[in-house]
Scaffold this motif. Structure first.
Motif, mmCIF file in Angstrom:
data_model
loop_
_atom_site.group_PDB
_atom_site.id
_atom_site.type_symbol
_atom_site.label_atom_id
_atom_site.label_comp_id
_atom_site.label_asym_id
_atom_site.label_seq_id
_atom_site.Cartn_x
_atom_site.Cartn_y
_atom_site.Cartn_z
ATOM 1 N N ASP A 111 22.328 0.072 -13.102
ATOM 2 C CA ASP A 111 22.195 0.894 -14.306
ATOM 3 C C ASP A 111 22.836 0.204 -15.508
ATOM 4 O OD1 ASP A 111 20.904 2.830 -12.838
ATOM 5 O OD2 ASP A 111 22.649 4.152 -12.694
ATOM 6 N N LEU A 112 23.992 -0.402 -15.294
ATOM 7 C CA LEU A 112 24.655 -1.098 -16.392
ATOM 8 C C LEU A 112 23.862 -2.329 -16.816
ATOM 9 C CD1 LEU A 112 28.381 -0.782 -15.304
ATOM 10 C CD2 LEU A 112 27.195 0.503 -17.067
ATOM 11 N N LEU A 113 23.307 -3.055 -15.854
ATOM 12 C CA LEU A 113 22.488 -4.218 -16.184
ATOM 13 C C LEU A 113 21.247 -3.794 -16.964
ATOM 14 C CD1 LEU A 113 21.999 -7.231 -16.028
ATOM 15 C CD2 LEU A 113 20.941 -6.894 -13.790
ATOM 16 N N THR A 114 20.627 -2.699 -16.559
ATOM 17 C CA THR A 114 19.470 -2.177 -17.291
ATOM 18 C C THR A 114 19.862 -1.815 -18.716
ATOM 19 O OG1 THR A 114 18.463 -1.360 -15.256
ATOM 20 C CG2 THR A 114 17.708 -0.362 -17.322
ATOM 21 N N SER A 115 21.026 -1.197 -18.886
ATOM 22 C CA SER A 115 21.503 -0.855 -20.231
ATOM 23 C C SER A 115 21.728 -2.104 -21.061
ATOM 24 C CB SER A 115 22.801 -0.045 -20.145
ATOM 25 O OG SER A 115 22.570 1.197 -19.541
ATOM 26 N N LEU A 116 22.273 -3.141 -20.460
ATOM 27 C CA LEU A 116 22.449 -4.411 -21.177
ATOM 28 C C LEU A 116 21.112 -4.977 -21.623
ATOM 29 C CD1 LEU A 116 25.185 -6.474 -19.289
ATOM 30 C CD2 LEU A 116 25.145 -5.883 -21.697
ATOM 31 N N GLU A 117 20.158 -4.972 -20.717
ATOM 32 C CA GLU A 117 18.841 -5.517 -21.054
ATOM 33 C C GLU A 117 18.207 -4.732 -22.201
ATOM 34 O OE1 GLU A 117 17.099 -5.409 -17.137
ATOM 35 O OE2 GLU A 117 17.632 -7.504 -16.754
ATOM 36 N N ARG A 118 18.364 -3.417 -22.208
ATOM 37 C CA ARG A 118 17.844 -2.598 -23.313
ATOM 38 C C ARG A 118 18.539 -2.921 -24.631
ATOM 39 N NH1 ARG A 118 18.566 2.754 -20.503
ATOM 40 N NH2 ARG A 118 17.238 2.442 -18.740
ATOM 41 N N SER A 119 19.762 -3.429 -24.558
ATOM 42 C CA SER A 119 20.523 -3.785 -25.760
ATOM 43 C C SER A 119 20.249 -5.218 -26.205
ATOM 44 C CB SER A 119 22.021 -3.611 -25.503
ATOM 45 O OG SER A 119 22.319 -2.264 -25.211
#
Length: 176
Positions: free
Chosen positions: A131-139
């Protein structure tokens, strides 16, 4: 989630305020071990190469997320902002908390003349690194490089006081 979130540096007086969050993310972490870990991160090395722990707090002063950081020299990028020990609990409004956390990191990186940000996640904590990696990618971040990890067996008598698992090595025995 509270409307008003504020980024604040952790300091020696607020180490204990961060412990409930740390315990949520790393359930077996003791107060003593947390304090022993975080104190060196709060001691400045140099004004040109800052390090510390940034927290995100609500209006009541509760610490909702945190990350350790330091500015490092990098062979390719000159100055990089390195963040790790990122702790963002699984709460309602987590996306807002994530945006505030990464925004604080990006502002610190810009203020310190960094050309890039490295964000590191480690496995084993009771949270979803995906989930955190996905959030990073969205950023706008992209996975880059590879890291490997191997846990070494602790040999009897080689840890500090036997209670925290931290190995202490006298200075001068190992120079890398």
């Amino acid at each position: 989630m509270v409307d008003m979130l504020t980024a604040r540096f952790l300091d020696r007086r607020t180490i204990d305020k961060a412990y409930p969050l740390v315990r949520t993310i790393v359930p077996d972490m003791t107060v003593a071990r947390w304090t022993q870990f975080v104190r060196p991160h709060l001691v400045p090395r140099s004004p040109d190469w800052p390090r510390g722990v940034m927290t995100i707090q609500n209006a009541a002063g509760y610490i909702l997320s945190l990350f350790a950081f330091e500015v490092r020299a990098d062979l390719q990028e000159s100055r990089v902002f390195y963040m790790d020990h990122i702790m963002i609990p699984n709460l309602p409004g987590r996306e807002t908390l994530w945006a505030c956390t990464i925004g604080a990191a990006e502002r610190l990186a810009e203020m310190n003349g960094c050309r890039a940000i490295w964000a590191e996640f480690r496995g084993g904590a009771q949270r979803s690194d995906r989930d955190l990696l996905t959030s990073l990618e969205r950023s706008g971040y992209a996975p880059a490089g590879a890291r490997a990890f191997k846990r070494l067996e602790a040999k009897s008598g080689h840890t500090g006081d036997g209670s925290d698992g931290v190995t202490r090595v006298p200075r001068g025995l190992y120079d890398a």
